[in-house]
Scaffold this motif. Structure first.
Motif, PDB file in Angstrom:
ATOM      1  N   HIS A 111       0.836  -1.194   0.000  1.00 48.93           N
ATOM      2  CA  HIS A 111       0.000   0.000   0.000  1.00 48.93           C
ATOM      3  C   HIS A 111       0.875   1.250   0.000  1.00 48.93           C
ATOM      4  N   ASP A 112       0.546   2.190  -0.866  1.00 50.96           N
ATOM      5  CA  ASP A 112       1.285   3.452  -0.880  1.00 50.96           C
ATOM      6  C   ASP A 112       1.213   4.111   0.493  1.00 50.96           C
ATOM      7  N   GLY A 113       2.343   4.586   0.972  1.00 50.70           N
ATOM      8  CA  GLY A 113       2.378   5.313   2.235  1.00 50.70           C
ATOM      9  C   GLY A 113       2.555   4.451   3.458  1.00 50.70           C
ATOM     10  N   VAL A 114       2.658   3.116   3.297  1.00 50.12           N
ATOM     11  CA  VAL A 114       2.871   2.220   4.445  1.00 50.12           C
ATOM     12  C   VAL A 114       4.355   1.905   4.570  1.00 50.12           C
ATOM     13  N   GLY A 115       4.900   2.111   5.767  1.00 51.89           N
ATOM     14  CA  GLY A 115       6.310   1.846   6.007  1.00 51.89           C
ATOM     15  C   GLY A 115       6.581   0.594   6.803  1.00 51.89           C
ATOM     16  N   MET A 116       5.719   0.326   7.812  1.00 51.51           N
ATOM     17  CA  MET A 116       5.909  -0.840   8.673  1.00 51.51           C
ATOM     18  C   MET A 116       4.575  -1.497   8.972  1.00 51.51           C
ATOM     19  N   VAL A 117       4.609  -2.829   9.087  1.00 51.73           N
ATOM     20  CA  VAL A 117       3.451  -3.614   9.502  1.00 51.73           C
ATOM     21  C   VAL A 117       3.935  -4.604  10.550  1.00 51.73           C
ATOM     22  N   GLY A 118       3.167  -4.785  11.617  1.00 42.62           N
ATOM     23  CA  GLY A 118       3.541  -5.746  12.650  1.00 42.62           C
ATOM     24  C   GLY A 118       2.329  -6.396  13.262  1.00 42.62           C
ATOM     25  N   GLU A 119       2.558  -7.209  14.262  1.00 41.93           N
ATOM     26  CA  GLU A 119       1.470  -7.958  14.894  1.00 41.93           C
ATOM     27  C   GLU A 119       0.940  -7.297  16.154  1.00 41.93           C
ATOM     28  N   SER A 120       1.710  -6.392  16.767  1.00 43.44           N
ATOM     29  CA  SER A 120       1.264  -5.854  18.056  1.00 43.44           C
ATOM     30  C   SER A 120       1.720  -4.419  18.257  1.00 43.44           C
ATOM     31  N   LEU A 121       0.784  -3.489  18.083  1.00 42.33           N
ATOM     32  CA  LEU A 121       1.018  -2.107  18.503  1.00 42.33           C
ATOM     33  C   LEU A 121       0.919  -2.077  20.023  1.00 42.33           C
ATOM     34  N   ASN A 122       1.936  -1.571  20.690  1.00 45.50           N
ATOM     35  CA  ASN A 122       1.978  -1.596  22.153  1.00 45.50           C
ATOM     36  C   ASN A 122       0.939  -0.631  22.728  1.00 45.50           C
ATOM     37  N   PRO A 123      -0.147  -1.148  23.328  1.00 44.26           N
ATOM     38  CA  PRO A 123      -1.227  -0.253  23.779  1.00 44.26           C
ATOM     39  C   PRO A 123      -0.840   0.634  24.959  1.00 44.26           C
ATOM     40  N   LYS A 124       0.104   0.189  25.778  1.00 41.47           N
ATOM     41  CA  LYS A 124       0.482   0.971  26.958  1.00 41.47           C
ATOM     42  C   LYS A 124       1.184   2.273  26.588  1.00 41.47           C
ATOM     43  N   TRP A 125       1.825   2.302  25.430  1.00 42.46           N
ATOM     44  CA  TRP A 125       2.586   3.476  25.015  1.00 42.46           C
ATOM     45  C   TRP A 125       1.855   4.316  23.977  1.00 42.46           C
ATOM     46  N   ALA A 126       0.638   3.957  23.674  1.00 38.33           N
ATOM     47  CA  ALA A 126      -0.127   4.672  22.646  1.00 38.33           C
ATOM     48  C   ALA A 126      -0.806   5.906  23.227  1.00 38.33           C
ATOM     49  N   ARG A 127      -0.007   6.816  23.752  1.00 37.68           N
ATOM     50  CA  ARG A 127      -0.500   8.077  24.307  1.00 37.68           C
ATOM     51  C   ARG A 127       0.614   9.110  24.249  1.00 37.68           C
ATOM     52  N   SER A 128       0.280  10.326  24.593  1.00 37.05           N
ATOM     53  CA  SER A 128       1.241  11.412  24.427  1.00 37.05           C
ATOM     54  C   SER A 128       2.456  11.210  25.330  1.00 37.05           C
ATOM     55  N   TRP A 129       3.578  11.782  24.902  1.00 28.11           N
ATOM     56  CA  TRP A 129       4.779  11.724  25.730  1.00 28.11           C
ATOM     57  C   TRP A 129       4.524  12.379  27.098  1.00 28.11           C
ATOM     58  N   GLN A 130       3.718  13.426  27.090  1.00 28.11           N
ATOM     59  CA  GLN A 130       3.398  14.109  28.349  1.00 28.11           C
ATOM     60  C   GLN A 130       2.671  13.178  29.303  1.00 28.11           C
ATOM     61  N   ASP A 131       1.706  12.411  28.778  1.00 32.34           N
ATOM     62  CA  ASP A 131       0.973  11.457  29.619  1.00 32.34           C
ATOM     63  C   ASP A 131       1.895  10.347  30.115  1.00 32.34           C
ATOM     64  N   ILE A 132       2.770   9.844  29.235  1.00 30.14           N
ATOM     65  CA  ILE A 132       3.689   8.787  29.632  1.00 30.14           C
ATOM     66  C   ILE A 132       4.664   9.291  30.690  1.00 30.14           C
ATOM     67  N   TYR A 133       5.106  10.532  30.519  1.00 28.20           N
ATOM     68  CA  TYR A 133       6.043  11.131  31.476  1.00 28.20           C
ATOM     69  C   TYR A 133       5.465  11.137  32.893  1.00 28.20           C
ATOM     70  N   ALA A 134       4.137  11.317  33.010  1.00 25.76           N
ATOM     71  CA  ALA A 134       3.479  11.383  34.317  1.00 25.76           C
ATOM     72  C   ALA A 134       2.953  10.030  34.783  1.00 25.76           C
ATOM     73  N   SER A 135       3.259   8.961  34.049  1.00 24.08           N
ATOM     74  CA  SER A 135       2.720   7.639  34.356  1.00 24.08           C
ATOM     75  C   SER A 135       3.755   6.750  35.038  1.00 24.08           C
ATOM     76  N   PRO A 136       3.318   5.595  35.593  1.00 20.05           N
ATOM     77  CA  PRO A 136       4.263   4.648  36.202  1.00 20.05           C
ATOM     78  C   PRO A 136       5.267   4.060  35.215  1.00 20.05           C
ATOM     79  N   LEU A 137       5.002   4.170  33.912  1.00 19.17           N
ATOM     80  CA  LEU A 137       5.959   3.683  32.919  1.00 19.17           C
ATOM     81  C   LEU A 137       7.276   4.456  32.974  1.00 19.17           C
ATOM     82  N   ASN A 138       7.220   5.671  33.493  1.00 22.51           N
ATOM     83  CA  ASN A 138       8.380   6.559  33.470  1.00 22.51           C
ATOM     84  C   ASN A 138       9.217   6.434  34.738  1.00 22.51           C
TER      85      ASN A 138
END
Length: 244
Positions: A111-138
């Motif tokens: 497909h035009d415009g597609v660079g990568m395809v995979g099996e699992s988009l990581n749902p825990k990191w699918a948010r803004s850097w600001q939100d991640i910065y304030a989360s337990p992930l950080n």
């Protein structure tokens, strides 16, 4: 709209010798007949140089020093693939679920415009850097005997040093199953290589961000649900947590 640049799919499989090579050999055997070429890369703690051998008519086996985990192995493998092919990169702990994987990946990667395809988009990191910065992930990480920082600060610093634009969110594909389109490969001379665990995570996110933000190409999951064409021994089928 789709592109007819290529209908070739090369496969690169990453193994870790200290864990044994039986998983890798099994995955190689299950995929060899469904790919145009297959490169099996074995990370070895004992290796001091890259060695290449022809394992079978369409399988190249490579042993290399153990740097960069999966991404390090894939980076080496990509240099041995047909330059015009789409490439599917797998860790040897992946398990084949559907024999039509090659058809699906070639379709999506064309497909035009597609660079990568995979099996699992990581749902825990699918948010803004600001939100991640304030989360337990950080949480705090030690980057030298005398220096600590937070994960987000460290990952963003790594990406900056690699010339990668991080964008506004941490969304990324887990570095277990990555498909690169021929279009993306033309601008992907190498992958970032982590020298420790945290750098490897930064490289996982950073590769996706390079494709997405530096190249302006899409990163997508192979299906609406994760792990449909391949599963992984470590992760449950929801993609939310690890298997018990």
């Amino acid at each position: 709209m789709t592109s007819s640049v290529t209908n070739k799919l090369s496969v690169v499989i990453a193994s870790y010798q200290a864990r044994g090579i039986d998983l890798g050999r099994k995955l190689v055997q299950s995929l060899a007949d469904h790919s145009d070429e297959l490169v099996w890369v074995i990370n070895s703690d004992e290796a001091t140089a890259v060695t290449v051998r022809q394992d079978s008519p369409n399988v190249i086996a490579i042993t290399r020093p153990n740097t960069g985990m999966n991404i390090g192995a894939w980076s080496e493998g990509l240099t041995h693939c047909d330059a015009d092919a789409h490439v599917l990169c797998l860790q040897d702990e992946c398990e084949l679920n559907r024999l039509d994987f090659a058809t699906r990946y070639k379709q999506l990667l064309s497909h035009d415009g597609v660079g990568m395809v995979g099996e699992s988009l990581n749902p825990k990191w699918a948010r803004s850097w600001q939100d991640i910065y304030a989360s337990p992930l950080n949480y705090q990480v030690k980057i030298s005997p005398s220096q600590q920082t937070t994960r987000v600060q460290y990952y963003l610093a790594c990406m900056k040093s690699w010339g990668i634009q991080p964008g506004s969110s941490g969304s990324h594909l887990r570095a277990l199953i990555w498909g690169f389109s021929a279009q993306a490969r033309k601008s992907l001379s190498h992958l970032p290589i982590g020298l420790n665990k945290e750098q490897c995570i930064a490289a996982e996110i950073g590769t996706c961000k390079f494709i997405e933000n530096n190249l302006g190409l899409k990163i997508i999951q192979s299906d609406d649900l994760p792990f449909q064409f391949f599963s992984h021994t470590e992760w449950d089928v929801s993609g939310m947590g690890k298997r018990r």
